[in-house]
Design an enzyme around this catalytic site. Structure first.
Site, PDB file in Angstrom:
ATOM      1  N   ASN A   1       5.404   6.364   5.292  1.00 32.14           N
ATOM      2  CA  ASN A   1       3.953   6.560   5.100  1.00 32.14           C
ATOM      3  C   ASN A   1       3.202   6.496   6.434  1.00 32.14           C
ATOM      4  OD1 ASN A   1       2.792   5.386   1.816  1.00 32.14           O
ATOM      5  ND2 ASN A   1       4.490   6.712   2.330  1.00 32.14           N
TER       6      ASN A   1
ATOM      7  N   PRO B   1       0.781  -1.232   0.000  1.00 31.33           N
ATOM      8  CA  PRO B   1       0.000   0.000   0.000  1.00 31.33           C
ATOM      9  C   PRO B   1       0.824   1.299   0.000  1.00 31.33           C
ATOM     10  CG  PRO B   1      -0.600  -1.468   1.826  1.00 31.33           C
ATOM     11  CD  PRO B   1       0.692  -1.943   1.280  1.00 31.33           C
ATOM     12  N   VAL B   2       2.143   1.215  -0.058  1.00 30.69           N
ATOM     13  CA  VAL B   2       2.948   2.450  -0.009  1.00 30.69           C
ATOM     14  C   VAL B   2       2.878   3.174  -1.360  1.00 30.69           C
ATOM     15  CG1 VAL B   2       5.351   3.249   0.028  1.00 30.69           C
ATOM     16  CG2 VAL B   2       4.493   1.829   1.870  1.00 30.69           C
ATOM     17  N   CYS B   3       2.867   4.509  -1.280  1.00 26.02           N
ATOM     18  CA  CYS B   3       2.643   5.308  -2.488  1.00 26.02           C
ATOM     19  C   CYS B   3       3.910   5.468  -3.303  1.00 26.02           C
ATOM     20  CB  CYS B   3       2.098   6.673  -2.083  1.00 26.02           C
ATOM     21  SG  CYS B   3       0.572   6.472  -1.201  1.00 26.02           S
ATOM     22  N   GLU B   4       4.410   4.384  -3.840  1.00 28.10           N
ATOM     23  CA  GLU B   4       5.593   4.412  -4.712  1.00 28.10           C
ATOM     24  C   GLU B   4       5.518   3.209  -5.623  1.00 28.10           C
ATOM     25  OE1 GLU B   4       9.555   4.893  -3.561  1.00 28.10           O
ATOM     26  OE2 GLU B   4       9.079   6.093  -1.804  1.00 28.10           O
TER      27      GLU B   4
END
Ligand code: LLP
Length: 466
Positions: A439, A399-402
């Site tokens: 995050n 789920p990390v934004c990368e």
């Protein structure tokens, strides 16, 4: 047989303390056991993602290191490189085996002391130590310091010579030699080449000795000042899967030791570092990898000292007067642990692009995104078994934004559904210890198993709001 089944067969053979049943049996939490504890217990007790560790698997690996060393050297020691995994339960367990610990910061010093390691069994390696760090360790009675820089060596020797009367014991200092060799591993894990920040070049050491001795009025004063320097340390890299280079490394160490004796120093301690790699399929249950590693180093050492009569005289023909130590990290803990994460959902962008979103991410399990490391992964619990023959090349993402947040870039696994459970293997080394709160995610849970029983559960909380 499919690739998946071949991997499972291999996995079964290679990982002591893990029992993964056939794919068709992996439902209801009874298809996977860690040291005889079924997955269902683990899922009941913890939030996902979670690291699960078999402490017996760790003790067994340490004991193979110790027994292998005993076969070759009368005086030997193991310093477990705690950077690989510093969980307190693991440290306490390793302490019980009698092994020592290799630290690289004052944080690790305090954690090792807190876990009960005697200061005499602690070795402070680490590039760029601060003065306050080594002073705290020296005043705390540390047994060994591996010195990475000539200025650091000079500062520590000055400190020891001015404070020796008030110190309860003096540490053994070892010169970390950069032997300038190229090893095959990920570029970030090489530590012994000319372009490396680690260690001291032999010619720099020779020049330094020749210059600094002029500052002393007598040879005896110089010898006294230098006397804590009693060892040589070398560590050329991590996750090393081939060993051709070790003969060259030992030759460089012997050349340095010979020079030290010529200059009236007494190098009686060799620290040969860590580095033994762990294959994708896990470690051999008999510990043959460790046995071969130690045998290789030992035979090279004993054979190559024949070139130096002076070394044979001081160390003995079989190095019986020498203390030989290793600092393994990964090879001790990697296969003791699995990282378990749950499927959130899936997406098929095209015939080639299949995404499986899980609740674990790069902050929890960072090696794939940092080093492109491939950890074997398996579905260890299906919500329902259907069409196992349909497989996809999944990109397993968190789920990390990368876009760099992936746990596997290509995992050949059956069709996956929400709440299916996936395990990543060889997750004991440099996984939890490199996890972070990126995050503002909470750290994964941890479960420790010993003698077939869960002995500790850590459910980490969200990081505090600053
Ligand atoms: N001794 C020294 C001086 C080291 O720098 C290291 C590891 C070890 C011993 C232990 O090496 P091992 O037996 O674990 O290979 N984060 C990377 C690994 C970094 C290794 C750093 N030094 C990874 O995830 O692969």
């Amino acid at each position: 047989m499919s690739l998946l089944l071949i991997q499972i067969e291999k996995g079964k053979k290679m990982r002591p303390f893990f029992n993964l049943k056939a794919v068709s049996e992996r439902t209801l939490g009874h298809g996977f056991f860690i040291d005889s504890v079924p997955l269902s217990h683990i899922l009941d007790l913890s939030t996902s993602p979670v690291y699960v560790t078999s402490l017996n698997a760790i003790a067994e690996r340490i004991s193979i290191y110790k027994k292998s060393l005993e076969n070759y050297f009368i005086n030997h020691s193991i310093f477990y490189a705690m950077k690989a995994n510093y969980a307190e339960t693991i440290l306490q367990h390793i302490k019980e085996t009698g092994a020592g610990v290799d630290i690289v910061s004052i944080g690790e010093w305090r954690a090792a002391r807190h876990a009960g390691f005697s200061p005499q069994k602690i070795c402070f390696a680490g590039v760029g130590k601060k003065e306050v760090e080594w002073i705290e360790a020296i005043e705390g009675g540390i047994g060994f310091i591996n010195v990475e820089h000539l200025s650091e060596l000079q500062d520590i020797l000055n400190y020891l010579s001015t404070h020796k009367l008030k110190l309860s014991s003096l540490p053994i200092l070892s010169l970390r030699l950069n032997p300038c060799v190229e090893v095959k591993t990920h570029p970030h894990l090489k530590t012994g080449a000319l372009d490396s920040k680690f260690g001291i070049l032999f010619e720099h050491f020779v020049n330094w000795i020749n210059i600094i001795q002029q500052d002393f009025s007598t040879q005896q004063d110089f010898a006294n000042w230098l006397s804590p320097l009693k060892g040589i340390h070398v560590h050329v890299g991590s996750q090393l899967m081939e060993n051709k280079i070790f003969s060259l490394v030992i030759d460089k160490v012997l050349e340095c030791a010979h020079f030290m004796f010529e200059k009236n120093m007494l190098p009686m301690h060799l620290d040969l570092g860590g580095g033994l790699g762990v294959p994708y399929e896990g470690v051999d249950p008999n510990g043959d990898d460790i046995k071969k590693h130690i045998e290789l180093f030992s035979t090279i050492l004993v054979n190559n000292i024949k070139k130096y009569e002076a070394l044979q005289d001081k160390w003995g023909k079989k190095c019986e007067n020498l203390n030989v130590s290793f600092e393994p990290g990964r090879s001790v803990v990697a296969s003791s642990t699995v990282f378990i994460t749950k499927v959130l959902y899936t997406k098929h962008n095209s015939a080639e692009h299949h995404f499986c979103y899980v609740d674990g991410a790069m902050n929890d399990f960072p090696r794939p995104s940092l080093y492109n490391a491939q950890h074997q992964c398996e579905v260890i619990n299906f919500q329902e078994i259907e069409k196992l023959e349909t497989q996809f090349h999944w990109k397993i993402v968190g789920p990390v934004c990368e876009s760099g947040d992936f746990l596997s870039s290509d995992a050949l696994l059956p069709n996956l559904k929400k709440n299916d459970v996936i395990a990543f293997f060889e997750a004991g080394a440099y996984c939890r210890s490199m996890a972070n709160n990126y995050n503002l995610r909470k750290l994964p849970s941890e479960i420790f198993i010993k003698d077939g029983r869960i002995i500790k559960i850590i459910n980490n909380e969200l990081p505090p709001i600053q």
